[in-house]
Design a protein around this motif. Structure first.
Motif, PDB file in Angstrom:
ATOM      1  N   ASP A  49       0.858  -1.187   0.000  1.00  0.00           N
ATOM      2  CA  ASP A  49       0.000   0.000   0.000  1.00  0.00           C
ATOM      3  C   ASP A  49       0.896   1.239   0.000  1.00  0.00           C
ATOM      4  N   PHE A  50       0.667   2.133  -0.946  1.00  0.00           N
ATOM      5  CA  PHE A  50       1.549   3.280  -1.095  1.00  0.00           C
ATOM      6  C   PHE A  50       1.555   4.186   0.131  1.00  0.00           C
ATOM      7  N   LEU A  51       0.424   4.393   0.759  1.00  0.00           N
ATOM      8  CA  LEU A  51       0.396   5.274   1.933  1.00  0.00           C
ATOM      9  C   LEU A  51       1.225   4.687   3.072  1.00  0.00           C
ATOM     10  N   ASP A  52       1.144   3.371   3.268  1.00  0.00           N
ATOM     11  CA  ASP A  52       1.985   2.715   4.276  1.00  0.00           C
ATOM     12  C   ASP A  52       3.463   2.856   3.907  1.00  0.00           C
ATOM     13  N   TYR A  53       3.748   2.661   2.623  1.00  0.00           N
ATOM     14  CA  TYR A  53       5.116   2.792   2.119  1.00  0.00           C
ATOM     15  C   TYR A  53       5.637   4.209   2.370  1.00  0.00           C
ATOM     16  N   ASN A  54       4.818   5.181   2.034  1.00  0.00           N
ATOM     17  CA  ASN A  54       5.204   6.575   2.203  1.00  0.00           C
ATOM     18  C   ASN A  54       5.498   6.882   3.677  1.00  0.00           C
ATOM     19  N   ASP A  55       4.673   6.346   4.575  1.00  0.00           N
ATOM     20  CA  ASP A  55       4.920   6.519   6.005  1.00  0.00           C
ATOM     21  C   ASP A  55       6.237   5.862   6.428  1.00  0.00           C
ATOM     22  N   PHE A  56       6.544   4.718   5.819  1.00  0.00           N
ATOM     23  CA  PHE A  56       7.771   3.984   6.137  1.00  0.00           C
ATOM     24  C   PHE A  56       9.027   4.807   5.820  1.00  0.00           C
ATOM     25  N   LEU A  57       8.934   5.674   4.836  1.00  0.00           N
ATOM     26  CA  LEU A  57      10.111   6.450   4.436  1.00  0.00           C
ATOM     27  C   LEU A  57      10.663   7.290   5.578  1.00  0.00           C
ATOM     28  N   GLU A  58       9.809   7.718   6.493  1.00  0.00           N
ATOM     29  CA  GLU A  58      10.291   8.440   7.683  1.00  0.00           C
ATOM     30  C   GLU A  58      11.166   7.523   8.542  1.00  0.00           C
ATOM     31  N   LEU A  59      10.742   6.262   8.685  1.00  0.00           N
ATOM     32  CA  LEU A  59      11.534   5.293   9.450  1.00  0.00           C
ATOM     33  C   LEU A  59      12.869   5.030   8.750  1.00  0.00           C
ATOM     34  N   ALA A  60      12.829   4.955   7.423  1.00  0.00           N
ATOM     35  CA  ALA A  60      14.049   4.717   6.653  1.00  0.00           C
ATOM     36  C   ALA A  60      15.032   5.879   6.835  1.00  0.00           C
ATOM     37  N   ASP A  61      14.523   7.095   6.770  1.00  0.00           N
ATOM     38  CA  ASP A  61      15.398   8.255   6.973  1.00  0.00           C
ATOM     39  C   ASP A  61      15.941   8.299   8.395  1.00  0.00           C
ATOM     40  N   GLN A  62      15.113   7.905   9.372  1.00  0.00           N
ATOM     41  CA  GLN A  62      15.580   7.857  10.758  1.00  0.00           C
ATOM     42  C   GLN A  62      16.682   6.814  10.912  1.00  0.00           C
ATOM     43  N   LEU A  63      16.539   5.690  10.212  1.00  0.00           N
ATOM     44  CA  LEU A  63      17.564   4.651  10.252  1.00  0.00           C
ATOM     45  C   LEU A  63      18.891   5.187   9.709  1.00  0.00           C
ATOM     46  N   LEU A  64      18.834   5.952   8.626  1.00  0.00           N
ATOM     47  CA  LEU A  64      20.053   6.576   8.097  1.00  0.00           C
ATOM     48  C   LEU A  64      20.751   7.394   9.176  1.00  0.00           C
ATOM     49  N   GLU A  65      19.978   8.172   9.911  1.00  0.00           N
ATOM     50  CA  GLU A  65      20.546   8.987  10.989  1.00  0.00           C
ATOM     51  C   GLU A  65      21.092   8.108  12.108  1.00  0.00           C
ATOM     52  N   ASP A  66      20.320   7.075  12.489  1.00  0.00           N
ATOM     53  CA  ASP A  66      20.750   6.187  13.574  1.00  0.00           C
ATOM     54  C   ASP A  66      22.061   5.480  13.239  1.00  0.00           C
ATOM     55  N   LEU A  67      22.252   5.175  11.963  1.00  0.00           N
ATOM     56  CA  LEU A  67      23.477   4.499  11.524  1.00  0.00           C
ATOM     57  C   LEU A  67      24.605   5.493  11.247  1.00  0.00           C
ATOM     58  N   ASP A  68      24.324   6.763  11.458  1.00  0.00           N
ATOM     59  CA  ASP A  68      25.275   7.834  11.210  1.00  0.00           C
ATOM     60  C   ASP A  68      25.722   7.852   9.741  1.00  0.00           C
ATOM     61  N   LEU A  69      24.760   7.591   8.848  1.00  0.00           N
ATOM     62  CA  LEU A  69      25.049   7.586   7.419  1.00  0.00           C
ATOM     63  C   LEU A  69      24.329   8.715   6.685  1.00  0.00           C
ATOM     64  N   ASP A  70      23.591   9.527   7.430  1.00  0.00           N
ATOM     65  CA  ASP A  70      22.928  10.680   6.849  1.00  0.00           C
ATOM     66  C   ASP A  70      24.006  11.633   6.354  1.00  0.00           C
ATOM     67  N   GLY A  71      23.908  12.062   5.117  1.00  0.00           N
ATOM     68  CA  GLY A  71      24.952  12.896   4.531  1.00  0.00           C
ATOM     69  C   GLY A  71      25.943  12.090   3.706  1.00  0.00           C
ATOM     70  N   GLU A  72      25.978  10.788   3.934  1.00  0.00           N
ATOM     71  CA  GLU A  72      26.838   9.891   3.146  1.00  0.00           C
ATOM     72  C   GLU A  72      25.990   9.128   2.129  1.00  0.00           C
ATOM     73  N   LEU A  73      24.814   8.675   2.585  1.00  0.00           N
ATOM     74  CA  LEU A  73      23.881   7.945   1.726  1.00  0.00           C
ATOM     75  C   LEU A  73      22.508   8.603   1.807  1.00  0.00           C
ATOM     76  N   GLN A  74      21.701   8.358   0.803  1.00  0.00           N
ATOM     77  CA  GLN A  74      20.307   8.781   0.856  1.00  0.00           C
ATOM     78  C   GLN A  74      19.437   7.715   0.229  1.00  0.00           C
ATOM     79  N   ILE A  75      18.134   7.829   0.464  1.00  0.00           N
ATOM     80  CA  ILE A  75      17.191   6.824  -0.011  1.00  0.00           C
ATOM     81  C   ILE A  75      16.168   7.495  -0.917  1.00  0.00           C
ATOM     82  N   ALA A  76      16.060   6.988  -2.136  1.00  0.00           N
ATOM     83  CA  ALA A  76      15.012   7.427  -3.061  1.00  0.00           C
ATOM     84  C   ALA A  76      13.938   6.342  -3.083  1.00  0.00           C
ATOM     85  N   SER A  77      12.738   6.720  -3.475  1.00  0.00           N
ATOM     86  CA  SER A  77      11.627   5.784  -3.358  1.00  0.00           C
ATOM     87  C   SER A  77      10.910   5.545  -4.680  1.00  0.00           C
TER      88      SER A  77
END
Length: 182
Positions: A83-111
């Motif tokens: 479901d796209f709306l669920d997927y779209n909501d998940f992207l916030e979790l994905a971006d938070q994971l990037l930050e938690d892994l200290d990879l924000d600024g090194e990698l990014q996620i496109a959808s």
């Protein structure tokens, strides 16, 4: 790799070649495709938690591997977030994971998603097809690769607008000719 995973990767590669490269939706995709620097991963996740584990693994892999070997990763997840709306909501979790892994600024996620819909568009608006993939897919991208690509393509900010024009010219009928329904 299971035959089902092979089929999913083949469909994704077909989409990449015909739409992303063929319609020049991303002028940077052809080079990494030709050099075989795209890693395709089919996640068997059936829950958001499992997908986050797979995403963490792939983000860490991409952060460690050389660009020459793997420049970008497509994490395809056919069994979760259909479901796209669920997927779209998940992207916030994905971006938070990037930050938690200290990879924000090194990698990014496109959808990309089979039901992708830009804000302010109708579900059947052909411009949504720029981000419609055969399966829900997270595209893991190196920031430095984007920076290099933008240097080589100085009008990168025009890509979005050009893609909208390309899709409007192609139309839904043209898209369906590229990807006939099974």
């Amino acid at each position: 790799m299971s035959s089902n995973a092979s089929n999913i990767i083949q469909e994704t590669q077909d989409w990449l070649i015909k739409a992303v490269i063929g319609l020049n939706l991303c002028p940077f995709a052809k080079a990494v495709h030709v050099k075989e620097q795209i890693k395709y991963v089919v996640s068997e996740a059936t829950t958001v938690e499992q997908l986050l584990e797979d995403l963490a693994q792939e983000l860490e892999f991409l952060a460690e591997v050389s660009r020459e070997k793997t420049d970008t990763t497509l994490l395809i997840h056919p069994e979760v977030l259909g479901d796209f709306l669920d997927y779209n909501d998940f992207l916030e979790l994905a971006d938070q994971l990037l930050e938690d892994l200290d990879l924000d600024g090194e990698l990014q996620i496109a959808s990309f998603h089979p039901q992708y819909q830009f804000a302010g568009t109708d579900i059947d608006d052909v411009t949504n097809f720029t981000n419609r993939s055969p399966y829900p897919t997270l595209h893991l991208i190196r920031e430095d690769s984007i920076d290099e690509a933008v240097k080589a393509f100085p009008e990168a900010e025009a890509i979005f607008e050009t893609n909208m024009q390309t899709m409007e010219k192609l139309g839904t009928d043209g898209w369906e000719k590229l990807f006939p329904k099974k």
